[in-house]
Design a protein around this motif. Sequence first.
Motif, PDB file in Angstrom:
ATOM      1  N   ARG A  52       8.255  -6.656  -4.009  1.00 31.92           N
ATOM      2  CA  ARG A  52       9.424  -6.394  -4.852  1.00 31.92           C
ATOM      3  C   ARG A  52       9.071  -5.522  -6.061  1.00 31.92           C
ATOM      4  O   ARG A  52       9.781  -4.568  -6.373  1.00 31.92           O
ATOM      5  N   SER A  53       7.966  -5.838  -6.761  1.00 37.52           N
ATOM      6  CA  SER A  53       7.658  -5.153  -8.027  1.00 37.52           C
ATOM      7  C   SER A  53       6.292  -4.500  -8.052  1.00 37.52           C
ATOM      8  O   SER A  53       5.799  -4.132  -9.120  1.00 37.52           O
ATOM      9  N   GLY A  54       5.650  -4.351  -6.907  1.00 39.10           N
ATOM     10  CA  GLY A  54       4.368  -3.665  -6.870  1.00 39.10           C
ATOM     11  C   GLY A  54       3.274  -4.451  -7.565  1.00 39.10           C
ATOM     12  O   GLY A  54       3.268  -5.688  -7.572  1.00 39.10           O
ATOM     13  N   VAL A  55       2.354  -3.737  -8.177  1.00 37.23           N
ATOM     14  CA  VAL A  55       1.208  -4.374  -8.823  1.00 37.23           C
ATOM     15  C   VAL A  55       1.646  -5.292  -9.961  1.00 37.23           C
ATOM     16  O   VAL A  55       0.988  -6.289 -10.245  1.00 37.23           O
ATOM     17  N   SER A  61       0.820  -1.223   0.000  1.00 37.01           N
ATOM     18  CA  SER A  61       0.000   0.000   0.000  1.00 37.01           C
ATOM     19  C   SER A  61       0.850   1.268   0.000  1.00 37.01           C
ATOM     20  O   SER A  61       0.396   2.325  -0.455  1.00 37.01           O
ATOM     21  N   GLN A  62       2.081   1.173   0.464  1.00 32.42           N
ATOM     22  CA  GLN A  62       2.966   2.332   0.496  1.00 32.42           C
ATOM     23  C   GLN A  62       3.588   2.626  -0.863  1.00 32.42           C
ATOM     24  O   GLN A  62       3.920   3.777  -1.157  1.00 32.42           O
ATOM     25  N   ASN A  63       3.755   1.611  -1.677  1.00 36.26           N
ATOM     26  CA  ASN A  63       4.436   1.800  -2.963  1.00 36.26           C
ATOM     27  C   ASN A  63       3.878   0.810  -3.987  1.00 36.26           C
ATOM     28  O   ASN A  63       4.588  -0.069  -4.468  1.00 36.26           O
ATOM     29  N   PRO A  64       2.603   0.936  -4.370  1.00 33.14           N
ATOM     30  CA  PRO A  64       1.957  -0.105  -5.173  1.00 33.14           C
ATOM     31  C   PRO A  64       2.447  -0.204  -6.612  1.00 33.14           C
ATOM     32  O   PRO A  64       2.363  -1.274  -7.217  1.00 33.14           O
ATOM     33  N   TRP A  65       2.949   0.866  -7.196  1.00 34.18           N
ATOM     34  CA  TRP A  65       3.302   0.849  -8.614  1.00 34.18           C
ATOM     35  C   TRP A  65       4.742   0.421  -8.879  1.00 34.18           C
ATOM     36  O   TRP A  65       5.020  -0.207  -9.890  1.00 34.18           O
ATOM     37  N   SER A  66       5.631   0.733  -7.989  1.00 34.12           N
ATOM     38  CA  SER A  66       7.037   0.425  -8.250  1.00 34.12           C
ATOM     39  C   SER A  66       7.594  -0.680  -7.353  1.00 34.12           C
ATOM     40  O   SER A  66       8.575  -1.320  -7.693  1.00 34.12           O
ATOM     41  N   GLY A  67       6.978  -0.918  -6.212  1.00 35.11           N
ATOM     42  CA  GLY A  67       7.539  -1.858  -5.266  1.00 35.11           C
ATOM     43  C   GLY A  67       8.833  -1.326  -4.667  1.00 35.11           C
ATOM     44  O   GLY A  67       9.202  -0.165  -4.854  1.00 35.11           O
ATOM     45  N   PHE A  68       9.540  -2.202  -3.977  1.00 31.80           N
ATOM     46  CA  PHE A  68      10.746  -1.769  -3.269  1.00 31.80           C
ATOM     47  C   PHE A  68      12.002  -2.515  -3.721  1.00 31.80           C
ATOM     48  O   PHE A  68      13.083  -2.268  -3.176  1.00 31.80           O
ATOM     49  N   GLY A  69      11.890  -3.426  -4.686  1.00 32.56           N
ATOM     50  CA  GLY A  69      13.034  -4.275  -4.971  1.00 32.56           C
ATOM     51  C   GLY A  69      13.203  -5.287  -3.858  1.00 32.56           C
ATOM     52  O   GLY A  69      12.288  -5.533  -3.059  1.00 32.56           O
ATOM     53  N   ASP A  70      14.388  -5.879  -3.756  1.00 33.97           N
ATOM     54  CA  ASP A  70      14.602  -6.913  -2.744  1.00 33.97           C
ATOM     55  C   ASP A  70      14.833  -6.350  -1.342  1.00 33.97           C
ATOM     56  O   ASP A  70      14.433  -6.956  -0.353  1.00 33.97           O
ATOM     57  N   HIS A  71      15.503  -5.219  -1.230  1.00 26.43           N
ATOM     58  CA  HIS A  71      15.853  -4.702   0.098  1.00 26.43           C
ATOM     59  C   HIS A  71      15.518  -3.219   0.244  1.00 26.43           C
ATOM     60  O   HIS A  71      16.080  -2.538   1.094  1.00 26.43           O
ATOM     61  N   GLY A  72      14.585  -2.742  -0.561  1.00 28.66           N
ATOM     62  CA  GLY A  72      14.330  -1.302  -0.582  1.00 28.66           C
ATOM     63  C   GLY A  72      13.431  -0.776   0.510  1.00 28.66           C
ATOM     64  O   GLY A  72      13.256   0.433   0.644  1.00 28.66           O
ATOM     65  N   PHE A  73      12.837  -1.664   1.316  1.00 29.67           N
ATOM     66  CA  PHE A  73      11.917  -1.178   2.350  1.00 29.67           C
ATOM     67  C   PHE A  73      12.589  -1.107   3.719  1.00 29.67           C
ATOM     68  O   PHE A  73      11.908  -1.097   4.752  1.00 29.67           O
ATOM     69  N   ALA A  74      13.922  -1.041   3.740  1.00 30.77           N
ATOM     70  CA  ALA A  74      14.648  -0.982   5.022  1.00 30.77           C
ATOM     71  C   ALA A  74      14.229   0.210   5.861  1.00 30.77           C
ATOM     72  O   ALA A  74      14.248   0.150   7.102  1.00 30.77           O
ATOM     73  N   ALA A  75      13.818   1.304   5.205  1.00 29.24           N
ATOM     74  CA  ALA A  75      13.420   2.511   5.931  1.00 29.24           C
ATOM     75  C   ALA A  75      12.161   2.291   6.761  1.00 29.24           C
ATOM     76  O   ALA A  75      11.892   3.052   7.705  1.00 29.24           O
TER      77      ALA A  75
END
Length: 439
Positions: free
Chosen positions: A348-351, A300-314
Motif C-alpha cells: 500500500r505505502s511502499g518502504v 519491488s515494482q514500486n518501493p517508494w510510493s506503493g500502490f494504495g489499496d487497489h492500485g496494482f490492478a494493472a
Amino acid sequence: MEKRVVRQVLDMANLSYGLQTLLAVSPLFVLTIKGWISGILFASSAAAIFIMLSVIAKGDSPTFPKHHNWLWCFVILFTLPVIAIFLGQSWRQDYVGRDYDSPARFLLSMPILLVLFQKRFDVFRSMVCVIPGSILITCIVVTLNPESPWGHLNDPVHFRETTYFVDPLTFGSLNMTLGLCCLLSIDLYGRDDWGVRVYKTTGFIVGVYLSIVSGSRTGWLALPLVLYMWSHLRLTRYRAPVFIGILLLASGSYYLSATLQQRLDVAVQEIISYHWDTLNPQTSVGDRLSFLRMAVFLFSQNPWSGFGDHGFAAFINSPDLNRYALQQTQEFALHSGFHNEIATNMVRSGVWGLLSSSALFVIPALFFIRSLYGGSQQAQKIAVLALGYLACTFISGMTTEVFNLKFTASFHALMFTCFISSLLVHHAVGQGSEKNEST
C-alpha cells in the motif's frame, strides 16, 4: 474564589477518573457491540486532550521528562502509520482521505499516553479484572445467538463461530489474545484470591475455546509459544512439569477436538502440497504463501510510493504472478488485502508502510524486553503480560491484517497505550524511589 478552585479540582479529578474507567472497561464489549471500542477511543482521546488543555489553561504546563527517551519514542511511533500513508500518497500524488481511518487510531492514542504517564495512572490494575468478563460475555452472546454470517449451523464443516460484525479470523485471534492475557494476569498485582484465580482461568479456557470453534487458525501458534514463555519467565521453579503439561494439553486438545484436528491437518497438507514453480489451486494456506510472493514482487515494482489499496490492478495476470497464482488468488489480494499486516502495508505505502508496520511490532518488543530485565518486580510482571499480548498480535498479523480494520486498530492502539503507560509509570516510580534512597 476558593469554591471555584475547589470545583475545578473536583471536575479535573472526575474527568481523570472517567478516563481511567473508560480505558479499564474498553475490552468489555469489543467483540459484541459494533462501534464500542472506537467510541471508547474517541471519548478517551477527547478526555485526555481536555485534561491537558485544562492544565495549560491554569497556567501550568504538563510535565514530561525531556530525557525520557522511551516516552518520546512512542509518541513518534504513534504518528508513523499516518505519516506512512501520507508519504506513499505524496509519491503517487493520489490523496484519499479514507486511507487514514485506521492509522489515525494510533494518533488518537497519543494524548491518552501522555496523560496516563503524567498522572501516573496504571489502568491495568482494573483492566485485568474486566478482560475475563469480556470473554464470558462474548461466549454468552454466541451461545444465545449461534447464527453466523460465515456459514450455517446445519453445515458444521464450513460453519465459523463469531459475532454479527466480526470476521472469523479476527474473532479467533482476539479471543486467543484475550484468553492468554487472562492467564498471564494471574497474580499480576500480588497474590490473587482463589475466586479471582478461577475467574481468570475460566477466561483463559473460554477464550481458547472460542478461538477453536471460530475455525480460524489465526493466532493458534501463539498458544504454545506464550505458554512456554509464561512458564519460563513466571514459573521458574516449575518449568519442567509446566512444559510437560503444555505438551499434554496440546496433544490432548488435538485428539479431542475434531475442529482443531481437521484445521491443523489441512494446514499441514496445504503447506506440503504447495508448488513454488507451478500454478497452485486456491487453498487457505497456499493462498497466503502466494500473497507473500505477490507482495514482494509488487513492492519491488514500486518501493517508494506503493500502490494504495487497489492500485496494482494493472499487474493482475502478469507473467510473474501467473507462474504460481491463479487469477482468482490475485484478485482476492487486490480486493481483500494480502492477509499479512506487513505485506499489506508495504504494498500500500511502499518502504514507508514497511517501516511503519514493522516498527509497531519491533519498538514495543524492545521496550517490553528491556522492562523484563531492567525494571522493578512489578514492571517485570507487566512486561511478561505485554510480551504475551504482542506475541499473539504479531503471530496473528502474519496471517491476517491486525491494524487494518477500524475497530481492531482502535483496540490495539488502546492496548498498546495501556501497556506502555503502565510500564513507563512503574519505571518512573522505581527511579523516584531509587533517588530517594540515595539521598
